[in-house]
Motif scaffolding. Structure first.
Motif, short mmCIF file in Angstrom:
data_model
loop_
_atom_site.label_atom_id
_atom_site.label_comp_id
_atom_site.label_asym_id
_atom_site.label_seq_id
_atom_site.Cartn_x
_atom_site.Cartn_y
_atom_site.Cartn_z
N VAL A 63 0.83 -1.21 0.00
CA VAL A 63 0.00 0.00 0.00
C VAL A 63 0.87 1.26 0.00
O VAL A 63 0.60 2.22 -0.73
CB VAL A 63 -0.96 -0.01 1.20
CG1 VAL A 63 -1.66 1.33 1.36
CG2 VAL A 63 -1.98 -1.12 1.05
N SER A 64 1.92 1.26 0.82
CA SER A 64 2.78 2.46 0.88
C SER A 64 3.50 2.71 -0.43
O SER A 64 3.77 3.86 -0.79
CB SER A 64 3.79 2.32 2.02
OG SER A 64 4.70 1.27 1.78
N HIS A 65 3.79 1.64 -1.17
CA HIS A 65 4.47 1.79 -2.46
C HIS A 65 3.48 2.09 -3.58
O HIS A 65 3.85 2.64 -4.62
CB HIS A 65 5.26 0.52 -2.79
CG HIS A 65 6.12 0.65 -4.01
ND1 HIS A 65 5.70 0.23 -5.25
CD2 HIS A 65 7.37 1.15 -4.18
CE1 HIS A 65 6.65 0.45 -6.13
NE2 HIS A 65 7.68 1.02 -5.51
N GLY A 66 2.23 1.70 -3.38
CA GLY A 66 1.22 1.92 -4.41
C GLY A 66 1.17 0.84 -5.47
O GLY A 66 0.50 1.00 -6.50
N ASN A 67 1.87 -0.27 -5.23
CA ASN A 67 1.88 -1.38 -6.19
C ASN A 67 1.46 -2.65 -5.46
O ASN A 67 2.21 -3.16 -4.63
CB ASN A 67 3.27 -1.54 -6.79
CG ASN A 67 3.32 -2.68 -7.83
OD1 ASN A 67 2.33 -3.35 -8.08
ND2 ASN A 67 4.49 -2.87 -8.42
#
Length: 216
Positions: free
Chosen positions: A178-182
């Protein structure tokens, strides 16, 4: 006096947050001692909060405890634990990225998908099996449980660092994704880790038969 339900949830929130934050900060710093730092964090948290919530800090461990039965938890309590763990994992990953002021760490295997999947299953099984065997038995090894469980993180982290990264925890996996967006690899990790927890419960049921026999 029984521990209040609010205290149990707060314990899981604090423990999971600190554990995932330790993971993220070590990864962002490219620490050469990440595995030991993470294992130490987990060990300290288990000794600090084990008597409050059982110190799961990991949805796969909660699933293992639920599937192992013996009224250690129930579906409603397990769902509450997992919800808190997931929220704490995401918040910790975002916090770690903010603190380090650098690009977030992606959730992705270093080897092939099959190898990463198998590794996550096997070492999450190890973690869950050891938790069940030392912390949930009739006479728990309370003086050693934190060390034994923490060493599972060391074993899995070192063995899997160049294959899957050795997450072994859906809260860690979800936080990183989630923090990376992938989230492209997230289903692989989540399924593998939850499967590892279920298999740990199955292994515990087979090897610890005395835990299921009615005592006279």
């Amino acid at each position: 006096q029984p521990v209040s339900w609010a205290s149990c949830l707060l314990s899981e929130l604090i423990g999971t947050f600190i554990l995932v934050l330790t993971v993220v900060l070590n990864l962002l710093a490219h620490s050469r001692a990440a595995v030991f730092s993470i294992a130490c964090s987990l060990t300290c948290l288990i000794f600090s909060l084990g008597s409050v919530s059982g110190a799961h800090f990991n949805p796969a461990v909660t699933v293992a405890v639920l599937c192992a039965g013996r009224e250690k938890t129930n579906a409603g309590k397990a769902a509450s634990y997992i919800g808190v763990q997931v929220a704490a994992g995401i918040l910790a990953a975002l916090t770690g990225t903010f603190m380090h002021a650098s690009a977030p760490v992606p959730l992705a295997p270093s080897a092939g998908r099959s190898e990463a999947f198998l590794g996550e299953v096997l070492f999450t099984f190890l973690l869950g099996f050891v938790v069940l065997s030392v912390a949930t038995i009739e006479s728990p090894l309370s003086q050693y449980s934190g060390l034994a469980i923490g060493m599972c993180v060391t074993a899995g982290g070192l063995a899997m660092s160049n294959i899957s990264g050795g997450s072994l925890n859906p809260a860690v996996s979800l936080g990183l994704a989630v923090s990376h967006g992938n989230i492209s690899f997230l289903p692989l990790y989540i399924f593998a880790e939850i499967l590892g927890g279920i298999l740990a419960a199955a292994g515990f049921r087979v090897t610890h038969l005395d835990e299921y026999r009615n005592k006279a």
